[in-house]
Design a protein around this motif. Structure first.
Motif, PDB file in Angstrom:
ATOM      1  N   SER A  61      14.538 -19.010   8.234  1.00 25.34           N
ATOM      2  CA  SER A  61      14.872 -18.557   6.881  1.00 25.34           C
ATOM      3  C   SER A  61      13.612 -18.272   6.078  1.00 25.34           C
ATOM      4  CB  SER A  61      15.731 -19.604   6.178  1.00 25.34           C
ATOM      5  OG  SER A  61      15.010 -20.811   5.980  1.00 25.34           O
ATOM      6  N   ILE A  62      12.551 -19.058   6.293  1.00 23.63           N
ATOM      7  CA  ILE A  62      11.277 -18.810   5.612  1.00 23.63           C
ATOM      8  C   ILE A  62      10.725 -17.444   6.004  1.00 23.63           C
ATOM      9  CG2 ILE A  62       8.853 -19.524   5.520  1.00 23.63           C
ATOM     10  CD1 ILE A  62       9.863 -22.430   5.685  1.00 23.63           C
ATOM     11  N   ALA A  63      10.766 -17.136   7.303  1.00 25.32           N
ATOM     12  CA  ALA A  63      10.284 -15.831   7.770  1.00 25.32           C
ATOM     13  C   ALA A  63      11.107 -14.704   7.169  1.00 25.32           C
ATOM     14  CB  ALA A  63      10.340 -15.779   9.295  1.00 25.32           C
ATOM     15  N   MET A  64      12.425 -14.885   7.112  1.00 26.33           N
ATOM     16  CA  MET A  64      13.287 -13.825   6.606  1.00 26.33           C
ATOM     17  C   MET A  64      13.053 -13.577   5.120  1.00 26.33           C
ATOM     18  SD  MET A  64      17.379 -13.612   6.287  1.00 26.33           S
ATOM     19  CE  MET A  64      17.191 -14.593   4.823  1.00 26.33           C
ATOM     20  N   PHE A  65      13.005 -14.654   4.321  1.00 24.45           N
ATOM     21  CA  PHE A  65      12.800 -14.480   2.876  1.00 24.45           C
ATOM     22  C   PHE A  65      11.415 -13.908   2.579  1.00 24.45           C
ATOM     23  CE2 PHE A  65      16.314 -17.632   2.330  1.00 24.45           C
ATOM     24  CZ  PHE A  65      17.142 -16.804   1.592  1.00 24.45           C
ATOM     25  N   ASN A  66      10.428 -14.272   3.375  1.00 24.66           N
ATOM     26  CA  ASN A  66       9.098 -13.692   3.186  1.00 24.66           C
ATOM     27  C   ASN A  66       9.119 -12.186   3.430  1.00 24.66           C
ATOM     28  OD1 ASN A  66       6.013 -13.621   3.250  1.00 24.66           O
ATOM     29  ND2 ASN A  66       6.520 -12.985   5.323  1.00 24.66           N
ATOM     30  N   ASP A  67       9.809 -11.772   4.489  1.00 25.56           N
ATOM     31  CA  ASP A  67       9.865 -10.343   4.789  1.00 25.56           C
ATOM     32  C   ASP A  67      10.724  -9.587   3.783  1.00 25.56           C
ATOM     33  OD1 ASP A  67       8.163 -10.435   6.969  1.00 25.56           O
ATOM     34  OD2 ASP A  67       9.750 -10.909   8.385  1.00 25.56           O
ATOM     35  N   LEU A  68      11.793 -10.229   3.284  1.00 23.06           N
ATOM     36  CA  LEU A  68      12.578  -9.593   2.226  1.00 23.06           C
ATOM     37  C   LEU A  68      11.756  -9.466   0.941  1.00 23.06           C
ATOM     38  CD1 LEU A  68      16.127 -11.188   2.644  1.00 23.06           C
ATOM     39  CD2 LEU A  68      15.532  -8.768   2.867  1.00 23.06           C
ATOM     40  N   ALA A  69      10.912 -10.470   0.659  1.00 24.85           N
ATOM     41  CA  ALA A  69      10.051 -10.397  -0.517  1.00 24.85           C
ATOM     42  C   ALA A  69       9.075  -9.238  -0.395  1.00 24.85           C
ATOM     43  CB  ALA A  69       9.288 -11.720  -0.692  1.00 24.85           C
ATOM     44  N   ARG A  70       8.567  -8.999   0.820  1.00 26.11           N
ATOM     45  CA  ARG A  70       7.690  -7.840   1.048  1.00 26.11           C
ATOM     46  C   ARG A  70       8.433  -6.547   0.735  1.00 26.11           C
ATOM     47  NH1 ARG A  70       3.267  -6.174   3.946  1.00 26.11           N
ATOM     48  NH2 ARG A  70       2.854  -8.238   4.827  1.00 26.11           N
ATOM     49  N   GLU A  71       9.690  -6.487   1.144  1.00 19.47           N
ATOM     50  CA  GLU A  71      10.497  -5.292   0.917  1.00 19.47           C
ATOM     51  C   GLU A  71      10.661  -5.024  -0.580  1.00 19.47           C
ATOM     52  OE1 GLU A  71      14.908  -4.884   1.999  1.00 19.47           O
ATOM     53  OE2 GLU A  71      13.856  -4.282   3.821  1.00 19.47           O
ATOM     54  N   PHE A  72      11.031  -6.064  -1.342  1.00 19.54           N
ATOM     55  CA  PHE A  72      11.161  -5.925  -2.798  1.00 19.54           C
ATOM     56  C   PHE A  72       9.837  -5.483  -3.414  1.00 19.54           C
ATOM     57  CE2 PHE A  72      14.998  -8.669  -2.564  1.00 19.54           C
ATOM     58  CZ  PHE A  72      15.825  -7.944  -3.393  1.00 19.54           C
ATOM     59  N   PHE A  73       8.762  -6.144  -3.031  1.00 22.34           N
ATOM     60  CA  PHE A  73       7.447  -5.846  -3.587  1.00 22.34           C
ATOM     61  C   PHE A  73       7.065  -4.397  -3.306  1.00 22.34           C
ATOM     62  CE2 PHE A  73       2.820  -5.657  -3.498  1.00 22.34           C
ATOM     63  CZ  PHE A  73       2.461  -6.376  -4.626  1.00 22.34           C
ATOM     64  N   ALA A  74       7.304  -3.950  -2.077  1.00 20.06           N
ATOM     65  CA  ALA A  74       6.947  -2.585  -1.695  1.00 20.06           C
ATOM     66  C   ALA A  74       7.714  -1.565  -2.527  1.00 20.06           C
ATOM     67  CB  ALA A  74       7.209  -2.371  -0.208  1.00 20.06           C
ATOM     68  N   LEU A  75       9.013  -1.781  -2.701  1.00 19.66           N
ATOM     69  CA  LEU A  75       9.822  -0.831  -3.457  1.00 19.66           C
ATOM     70  C   LEU A  75       9.361  -0.732  -4.909  1.00 19.66           C
ATOM     71  CD1 LEU A  75      13.354  -1.727  -2.061  1.00 19.66           C
ATOM     72  CD2 LEU A  75      12.080   0.380  -1.647  1.00 19.66           C
ATOM     73  N   LEU A  76       8.905  -1.840  -5.466  1.00 18.88           N
ATOM     74  CA  LEU A  76       8.481  -1.846  -6.857  1.00 18.88           C
ATOM     75  C   LEU A  76       7.087  -1.261  -7.056  1.00 18.88           C
ATOM     76  CD1 LEU A  76       9.772  -5.378  -7.966  1.00 18.88           C
ATOM     77  CD2 LEU A  76      10.723  -3.155  -8.612  1.00 18.88           C
ATOM     78  N   PHE A  77       6.190  -1.498  -6.091  1.00 14.43           N
ATOM     79  CA  PHE A  77       4.781  -1.170  -6.313  1.00 14.43           C
ATOM     80  C   PHE A  77       4.295   0.066  -5.552  1.00 14.43           C
ATOM     81  CE2 PHE A  77       4.904  -5.486  -7.836  1.00 14.43           C
ATOM     82  CZ  PHE A  77       4.062  -5.453  -8.935  1.00 14.43           C
ATOM     83  N   ILE A  78       5.072   0.618  -4.641  1.00 17.82           N
ATOM     84  CA  ILE A  78       4.654   1.845  -3.956  1.00 17.82           C
ATOM     85  C   ILE A  78       4.357   2.969  -4.950  1.00 17.82           C
ATOM     86  CG2 ILE A  78       5.545   3.763  -2.551  1.00 17.82           C
ATOM     87  CD1 ILE A  78       6.657   1.685  -0.613  1.00 17.82           C
ATOM     88  N   PRO A  79       5.238   3.228  -5.933  1.00 15.87           N
ATOM     89  CA  PRO A  79       4.923   4.320  -6.879  1.00 15.87           C
ATOM     90  C   PRO A  79       3.649   4.068  -7.675  1.00 15.87           C
ATOM     91  CG  PRO A  79       7.245   3.715  -6.997  1.00 15.87           C
ATOM     92  CD  PRO A  79       6.580   2.666  -6.178  1.00 15.87           C
ATOM     93  N   LEU A  80       3.367   2.820  -8.020  1.00 13.82           N
ATOM     94  CA  LEU A  80       2.167   2.508  -8.806  1.00 13.82           C
ATOM     95  C   LEU A  80       0.900   2.631  -7.969  1.00 13.82           C
ATOM     96  CD1 LEU A  80       3.445  -0.621 -10.788  1.00 13.82           C
ATOM     97  CD2 LEU A  80       3.336   1.754 -11.556  1.00 13.82           C
ATOM     98  N   LEU A  81       0.949   2.146  -6.729  1.00  9.98           N
ATOM     99  CA  LEU A  81      -0.237   2.179  -5.871  1.00  9.98           C
ATOM    100  C   LEU A  81      -0.532   3.583  -5.357  1.00  9.98           C
ATOM    101  CD1 LEU A  81       0.367  -1.073  -3.793  1.00  9.98           C
ATOM    102  CD2 LEU A  81      -1.510  -0.682  -5.392  1.00  9.98           C
ATOM    103  N   MET A  82       0.506   4.401  -5.198  1.00 14.25           N
ATOM    104  CA  MET A  82       0.333   5.714  -4.587  1.00 14.25           C
ATOM    105  C   MET A  82      -0.613   6.599  -5.405  1.00 14.25           C
ATOM    106  SD  MET A  82       1.326   7.334  -1.831  1.00 14.25           S
ATOM    107  CE  MET A  82       2.883   6.622  -1.284  1.00 14.25           C
ATOM    108  N   ARG A  83      -0.739   6.368  -6.674  1.00 16.44           N
ATOM    109  CA  ARG A  83      -1.567   7.224  -7.533  1.00 16.44           C
ATOM    110  C   ARG A  83      -3.056   7.120  -7.184  1.00 16.44           C
ATOM    111  NH1 ARG A  83       1.362   5.009 -13.059  1.00 16.44           N
ATOM    112  NH2 ARG A  83       3.466   5.743 -12.552  1.00 16.44           N
TER     113      ARG A  83
END
Length: 305
Positions: free
Chosen positions: A226-248
């Protein structure tokens, strides 16, 4: 021998699926089937997690451990790729598009968490003795999942030659692997009772939560799964939120933070914020990372140091 067998069980259906041609008209059905299978696996993982003794006492430990692991991995990833983007700039012809795809993706992540919680709740209040061991059912679903993932990779319409000759994509995958291993090492050094090999194994999920949760559960128990799964889901959330900001300013960093999901789940966000010119890098990087993740997870989880 057991870990070698596990590796074969993972790689054989993955490569078998890659060898199966998928008609264009069937690609949408393949994607739908894969999504529903992921929901089923998360539900079964929730059932398995409900069987953990004193789960309530473990929740605080799980939350804290996930937070430390996530921060270690994301920080090493961002630091390395921001340096790489500054040292070797990559200029994109960006385009402005609607943000609807990002909103849909975030809703997809919420659905995945809901499936896990639904399984956890159902396992707590109801008996699923007819199902037998939920972990055994998860293992069977995993084989089907990997077969479909292989078929999905094939349906991208790219050859292995195109993947491995994308120089920046290969370099990006290598740097991502090194950054993740460094983050796993840092996690092991910070956390008591976490061996270096366990830290490296946990760091090799790369956002592939359905696979990492299964492998870590088999190696270290349901709590660590469960720790591995929640960590990877957290990466997914983080990526969706910050991809537009970092892409610039840091487009390579933007592509990399999604890890294995850069090939599928976060690809719409990458294309929307970086334009079509960002897609070949995301596909090359994501393809290599998807092949590397299961090998490294099984390899490190078989060691004890």
């Amino acid at each position: 021998m057991q870990n070698l067998l596990t590796l074969f069980i993972i790689l054989i259906p993955l490569f078998a699926g890659f060898c199966i041609p998928v008609p264009a008209r069937a690609v949408s059905w393949l994607n739908i089937g894969l999504s529903w299978l992921v929901y089923l696996i998360l539900f079964l993982i929730g059932l398995s997690l409900a069987q953990v003794p004193n789960l309530g006492d473990e929740l605080a430990v799980i939350s804290f451990t996930v937070a430390v692991l996530f921060l270690c991995l994301i920080s090493t990833n961002l630091l390395l790729f921001i340096w790489f983007d500054r040292r070797y700039p990559w200029h994109l012809q960006q385009q402005q598009t609607a943000t609807q795809s990002g909103d849909i993706s975030i809703m997809g992540s919420l659905k995945q968490v809901a499936c896990l919680l639904l399984g956890l709740t159902a396992g707590h209040f109801f008996s699923f003795s007819w199902l037998g061991n939920p972990q055994a059912a998860v293992n069977k679903a995993l084989i089907i999942l990997l077969l479909l993932v292989g078929m999905q990779l094939r349906s991208c319409g790219i050859t292995l030659r195109q993947v491995f000759l994308n120089r920046r994509g290969v370099i990006c995958a290598i740097l991502f692997t090194l950054a993740s291993l460094l983050g796993g090492l840092l996690f092991a050094l910070l956390m008591p009772n976490v061996s270096i090999s366990k830290g490296l194994a946990l760091s090799s999920g790369y956002g592939w939560y359905s696979l990492s949760s299964i492998i870590m559960s088999k190696s270290y128990g349901a709590v660590w799964g469960s720790i591995a799964m929640f960590n990877d889901l957290a990466r997914e959330f983080f990526a969706l939120l910050f991809i537009p900001l970092l892409m610039r300013r840091y487009p390579t960093a933007a592509v990399s933070i999604g890890g294995a999901t850069s090939l599928d789940f976060t690809l719409p966000a990458i294309q929307a914020s970086g334009g079509i010119s960002a897609v070949p890098l995301a596909i090359s990087f994501g393809f290599i990372v998807n092949l590397t993740a299961p090998v490294l997870m099984v390899f490190f989880s078989s060691l004890n140091f």
